[in-house]
Design an enzyme around this catalytic site. Structure first.
Site, PDB file in Angstrom:
ATOM      1  N   LYS A   1       4.352   4.675  18.418  1.00 30.42           N
ATOM      2  CA  LYS A   1       4.349   6.063  17.924  1.00 30.42           C
ATOM      3  C   LYS A   1       4.608   7.043  19.071  1.00 30.42           C
ATOM      4  O   LYS A   1       5.337   8.029  18.909  1.00 30.42           O
ATOM      5  CB  LYS A   1       3.002   6.348  17.235  1.00 30.42           C
ATOM      6  CG  LYS A   1       2.809   5.510  15.972  1.00 30.42           C
ATOM      7  CD  LYS A   1       1.365   5.535  15.510  1.00 30.42           C
ATOM      8  CE  LYS A   1       1.132   4.683  14.270  1.00 30.42           C
ATOM      9  NZ  LYS A   1      -0.291   4.453  14.003  1.00 30.42           N
TER      10      LYS A   1
ATOM     11  N   ASP B   1       0.589  -0.374  18.850  1.00 28.55           N
ATOM     12  CA  ASP B   1       0.928   0.504  17.724  1.00 28.55           C
ATOM     13  C   ASP B   1       1.025   1.965  18.198  1.00 28.55           C
ATOM     14  O   ASP B   1       1.989   2.666  17.876  1.00 28.55           O
ATOM     15  CB  ASP B   1      -0.165   0.357  16.639  1.00 28.55           C
ATOM     16  CG  ASP B   1       0.055   1.288  15.473  1.00 28.55           C
ATOM     17  OD1 ASP B   1       1.007   1.064  14.709  1.00 28.55           O
ATOM     18  OD2 ASP B   1      -0.716   2.266  15.335  1.00 28.55           O
TER      19      ASP B   1
ATOM     20  N   GLY C   1      -3.028   4.954   5.175  1.00 33.19           N
ATOM     21  CA  GLY C   1      -3.512   4.977   3.793  1.00 33.19           C
ATOM     22  C   GLY C   1      -2.357   5.221   2.835  1.00 33.19           C
ATOM     23  O   GLY C   1      -1.316   5.773   3.215  1.00 33.19           O
TER      24      GLY C   1
ATOM     25  N   THR D   1       0.828  -1.215   0.000  1.00 30.94           N
ATOM     26  CA  THR D   1       0.000   0.000   0.000  1.00 30.94           C
ATOM     27  C   THR D   1       0.860   1.262   0.000  1.00 30.94           C
ATOM     28  O   THR D   1       0.717   2.134  -0.870  1.00 30.94           O
ATOM     29  CB  THR D   1      -0.913  -0.015   1.256  1.00 30.94           C
ATOM     30  OG1 THR D   1      -1.611  -1.256   1.270  1.00 30.94           O
ATOM     31  CG2 THR D   1      -1.903   1.116   1.250  1.00 30.94           C
TER      32      THR D   1
ATOM     33  N   ALA E   1      13.205  19.930  -4.386  1.00 29.13           N
ATOM     34  CA  ALA E   1      14.420  19.242  -3.927  1.00 29.13           C
ATOM     35  C   ALA E   1      15.679  19.767  -4.614  1.00 29.13           C
ATOM     36  O   ALA E   1      16.771  19.654  -4.071  1.00 29.13           O
ATOM     37  CB  ALA E   1      14.286  17.742  -4.172  1.00 29.13           C
TER      38      ALA E   1
ATOM     39  N   ILE F   1       0.358  13.338   8.641  1.00 32.56           N
ATOM     40  CA  ILE F   1       0.508  14.569   9.445  1.00 32.56           C
ATOM     41  C   ILE F   1       1.999  14.808   9.682  1.00 32.56           C
ATOM     42  O   ILE F   1       2.681  13.918  10.198  1.00 32.56           O
ATOM     43  CB  ILE F   1      -0.200  14.438  10.819  1.00 32.56           C
ATOM     44  CG1 ILE F   1      -1.660  14.005  10.661  1.00 32.56           C
ATOM     45  CG2 ILE F   1      -0.095  15.732  11.599  1.00 32.56           C
ATOM     46  CD1 ILE F   1      -2.368  13.732  11.984  1.00 32.56           C
TER      47      ILE F   1
ATOM     48  N   VAL G   1       4.815   8.063  12.241  1.00 34.33           N
ATOM     49  CA  VAL G   1       3.849   8.541  13.247  1.00 34.33           C
ATOM     50  C   VAL G   1       2.759   9.361  12.573  1.00 34.33           C
ATOM     51  O   VAL G   1       3.045  10.353  11.893  1.00 34.33           O
ATOM     52  CB  VAL G   1       4.547   9.411  14.322  1.00 34.33           C
ATOM     53  CG1 VAL G   1       3.549   9.850  15.384  1.00 34.33           C
ATOM     54  CG2 VAL G   1       5.709   8.656  14.957  1.00 34.33           C
TER      55      VAL G   1
HETATM   56  N1  HSE Z   1      -2.691   0.412  12.144  1.00 31.81           N
HETATM   57  C1  HSE Z   1      -2.334   1.787  12.095  1.00 31.81           C
HETATM   58  C2  HSE Z   1      -3.566   2.606  12.453  1.00 31.81           C
HETATM   59  C3  HSE Z   1      -1.834   2.147  10.717  1.00 31.81           C
HETATM   60  O1  HSE Z   1      -4.667   2.050  12.524  1.00 31.81           O
HETATM   61  O2  HSE Z   1      -3.422   3.792  12.715  1.00 31.81           O
HETATM   62  C4  HSE Z   1      -1.049   3.412  10.660  1.00 31.81           C
HETATM   63  O3  HSE Z   1       0.112   3.382  11.440  1.00 31.81           O
END
Ligand code: HSE
Length: 436
Positions: A205, A201, A302, A13, A33, A136, A132
């Site tokens: 981050k 997760d 995404g 992805t 750049a 953003i 992270v």
């Molecule tokens: N699994 C993570 C989320 C994907 O749902 O935010 C992005 O890091």
């Protein structure tokens, strides 16, 4: 000038999104750049899979080591995820003098200290904006935009899957398990979805954010994580009635005693902007002593939102390639020899307010017993609601909000309340932050 050559590890992805964005916006990117940035090689586990990007002009391989060892590659973009293979590949790329861009939060949170030390020795950059909050630019905001501040605290919705689940539970009254299935189908959930719902997760981050905010080493093992699996529809409804939303927050706060690092479901006032960040969207509130609270919002995952961050890192790498490594933005925002060993507090020592829900017999003296226990632990009640007993039952739900208290005092109070013969079952506890 000769284009900068990029090797992409992983054409899923985010890899596919990165190839597409680099191609579509090639002109604008080169103007920024100062050189063209071209993907010349990419690796993928399955070379025959249908992809979201065209691969013309890209030499494909199933062996990512070919790319990190290729002398014609200037920058390696690591998008395969996971710890072991990714670490080996990144360290090999660094040893070969290549700059690295990665979206791998687990890799940076667990092995970043070692990776950055190796990169500094070789004078190469390792960039991780996409690790992270997806698109953003929160790393850049904290590391560069807020460089004049002492960061006091930050709080973020940094897992889109968890936020989607809580939003659906609140808006549609759906149950946890049912919503998780849909989040997985949307393609946002981690390969192991317990990483999303148990706060791992978000913990990865938060580790990264805290490190660049406070100038401390990356210490994932010290992050307290509590998942959202125990949140019931009832709690979501009671929180709403009291003027709060339940959000899965990652919180890092610097106190006199040390640093709080925690991920857990949190009641926050509905009137806060961040309380209205719904679905899979992410947001991070950062409070600096000079700037005050600042809020960053956007897509946390995404293909193209994450590619946006990967490509921005590539542009930064290209701009700084010919600069003296000593004068580049430090990997963790603070100079490597200025990283401080400020203690991370164990969860028992954190200070927060609480939402409590218990089920008690509907008879005189029960509330007095509960209040006595709380008072004995120095806990002040902020609000209290007693609901009607459900039809045919004699027990009543009691919901309380408390003022700030130490977690260890709350643990002791909850144990004493659960031991009352008039209280049945466990006390549900959700931490509460006003984010003021
Ligand atoms: N699994 C993570 C989320 C994907 O749902 O935010 C992005 O890091």
């Amino acid at each position: 000038m000769k284009p900068v050559t990029v090797g992409v590890l992983g054409l899923g992805t985010v890899g596919g999104g990165t190839v597409n964005v680099l191609k579509r916006n090639a002109g604008e990117i080169a103007r920024r750049a100062g050189r063209e940035i071209v993907v010349t090689r990419a690796s993928a586990r399955d070379l025959n899979r249908t992809r979201i990007c065209a691969t013309d002009g890209i030499t494909l391989t199933a062996d990512p080591f070919e790319i990190v060892n290729d002398p014609d590659i200037d920058v390696v973009v690591e998008l395969i995820g996971g710890y072991d293979l990714a670490k080996q590949l990144v360290l090999t790329a660094i040893a070969n003098g290549k700059h690295v861009v990665t979206a791998n939060k687990a890799l940076i949170a667990l092995h970043g200290n070692e990776i950055f030390a190796e990169a500094s020795k070789k004078g190469v950059m390792v960039m991780f904006e996409a690790a992270v909050a997806g698109g953003i630019p929160i790393i850049k905001a904290i590391r560069e935009g807020l460089a004049g501040n002492r960061i006091k605290w930050l709080a973020g919705i940094i897992n889109g899957t968890g936020n989607f689940i809580l939003t659906e539970m609140r808006d549609k009254g759906r149950d946890f398990a049912d919503v998780l299935g849909e989040a997985q189908a949307l393609g946002y959930a981690e390969a192991d979805p317990t990483f999303d719902v148990e706060g791992i997760d978000a913990g990865h981050k938060l580790t990264i954010l805290a490190s660049i905010a406070f100038g401390i080493p990356l210490q994932f093992e010290k992050v307290f994580t509590e998942g959202i699996t125990k949140i019931t529809r009832l709690d979501v409804e009671y929180a709403e009635a009291l003027g709060y939303r339940i959000k899965n927050l990652g919180i890092a706060r610097k106190t006199e005693e040390g640093i709080e690092l925690r991920v857990h479901p949190t009641l926050i006032p509905k009137r806060r902007l961040i309380a209205n960040v719904d679905g899979v969207m992410n947001a991070v509130l950062v409070c600096g002593d000079a700037v005050g609270p600042t809020l960053y919002y956007g897509a946390g995952a995404g293909a193209e939102p994450t590619a946006s961050a990967v490509v921005a890192d590539l542009v930064d790498v290209v701009r700084a390639m010919t600069s003296d490594p000593e004068n580049r933005v430090p990997h963790l925002a603070f100079q490597a020899d200025a990283i401080a060993d400020i203690p991370v507090l164990p969860v028992d020592e954190i200070k927060t307010a609480y939402y409590l829900r218990l089920t008690a017999e509907d008879k005189p003296g029960v509330l007095a017993d509960v209040s006595r226990i709380l008072a004995a632990h120095n806990i002040s009640i902020e609000a209290l609601i007693q609901k009607e007993p459900p039809q045919g039952e004699t027990s009543v739900p009691i919901i309380m909000l408390t003022q700030l208290t130490l977690e260890k005092e709350m643990n002791a109070a909850i144990a004493a309340i659960e031991a009352l013969t008039t209280v049945s079952g466990k006390v549900a506890r959700i931490r509460l932050e006003t984010l003021g």
